[in-house]
Write a protein that holds these residues in place. Sequence first.
Motif, short mmCIF file in Angstrom:
data_model
loop_
_atom_site.label_atom_id
_atom_site.label_comp_id
_atom_site.label_asym_id
_atom_site.label_seq_id
_atom_site.Cartn_x
_atom_site.Cartn_y
_atom_site.Cartn_z
N GLN A 60 94.98 112.03 78.29
CA GLN A 60 93.79 111.20 78.48
C GLN A 60 93.28 110.57 77.17
OE1 GLN A 60 91.19 113.91 80.50
NE2 GLN A 60 91.98 113.39 82.54
N PRO A 61 93.22 111.32 76.06
CA PRO A 61 92.73 110.68 74.82
C PRO A 61 93.63 109.54 74.34
CG PRO A 61 92.69 113.08 74.64
CD PRO A 61 93.46 112.76 75.89
N GLU A 62 94.89 109.57 74.71
CA GLU A 62 95.83 108.52 74.32
C GLU A 62 95.76 107.33 75.26
OE1 GLU A 62 100.65 107.79 74.80
OE2 GLU A 62 99.80 109.81 75.01
N LEU A 63 95.69 107.58 76.57
CA LEU A 63 95.88 106.51 77.55
C LEU A 63 94.59 105.86 78.04
CD1 LEU A 63 98.75 108.14 79.66
CD2 LEU A 63 98.94 106.30 77.98
N LEU A 64 93.51 106.61 78.17
CA LEU A 64 92.27 105.99 78.67
C LEU A 64 91.75 104.89 77.73
CD1 LEU A 64 90.34 108.98 80.29
CD2 LEU A 64 91.40 107.02 81.44
N PRO A 65 91.91 105.00 76.41
CA PRO A 65 91.47 103.88 75.55
C PRO A 65 92.25 102.59 75.78
CG PRO A 65 91.63 105.90 74.28
CD PRO A 65 92.28 106.18 75.61
N GLN A 66 93.36 102.64 76.52
CA GLN A 66 94.14 101.44 76.81
C GLN A 66 93.66 100.72 78.06
OE1 GLN A 66 98.38 102.32 76.92
NE2 GLN A 66 98.19 103.84 75.27
N CYS A 125 86.91 106.02 77.00
CA CYS A 125 86.99 104.71 77.68
C CYS A 125 86.43 103.62 76.78
CB CYS A 125 86.25 104.77 79.01
SG CYS A 125 86.89 106.02 80.15
N THR A 126 87.00 103.47 75.61
CA THR A 126 86.44 102.60 74.59
C THR A 126 86.67 101.12 74.85
OG1 THR A 126 88.45 102.99 73.30
CG2 THR A 126 86.54 104.36 72.80
N ARG A 127 87.67 100.78 75.66
CA ARG A 127 87.96 99.37 75.91
C ARG A 127 87.48 98.90 77.27
NH1 ARG A 127 94.02 97.00 75.24
NH2 ARG A 127 94.24 97.30 77.50
#
Length: 263
Positions: A161-167, A190-192
Amino acid sequence: MLLERVLEAASPGLSGRRVRAVRIGPKIVGAVLDDGRFGAGYHLPGERPGGSPPVEETAAGLAALAGRPALAVARRCLPGQTTFDRALGLALCNAVAEPDPSRCLVDPDAAAAVPARATDTVGFVGYVGTVVRRVQAEAARTIIFDRSQEDQEDVYPEERQPELLPQCDLVFITGSALINCTLERLLTYCTRAREIVLIGPSTPLYPEAFSGSGVTVLAGFRWQVADPDEALAQIAAGAHFKHLKGRTSLTLRVEEPHTQKAR
């Protein structure tokens, strides 16, 4: 904590009310107030410890809740240590939710109210089949996380999750993330995302509780159950939310979509 903010928003509706009855089933915790209003929360069957249930979940424990002040029970349960406690606390809050019509989006279907774009990467935390299938037909890519389905080929393990959710440009998170206390951590990833939708029948329809959290839309149920005792009997017999009558799907705007960050 967001659960504390939900309780604050629900407190005026719970004040002066008493619990009439509570039932627990394999999937749902249901509660009825003394005025007949009904609410429910997901009991996370795949995340409960094995062995004998805590005394609160036994028939005697549930019976002991009858007649107690609803606000006091919710105050005890929402910060509780078990998924039962938190599911019951949300069920009580859901029973008294009275969403402001001015916040309701035109389409009660979450995937239609918050549509994916053809270039989007869309994340799901919790598998909601009807929404996933619609989005997969519209978006460039979907990334799915679900603790109960991690053995499925297209479901990613939680540690990614920390790798993929920001995408992700758009993220759907089930309301059960409140019950297992993962929502606030997930939101930091969920930065993006221009939109973050809290979805599913456990979702508490209190937009004010999520202001500033990153959540932009709530998609849940308003309960208007004609026979709450029958609903409780169905829950005890193993019913899922889709089997219960008297639910109305609603989507509520919390915040305007976030400005899309550069790729």
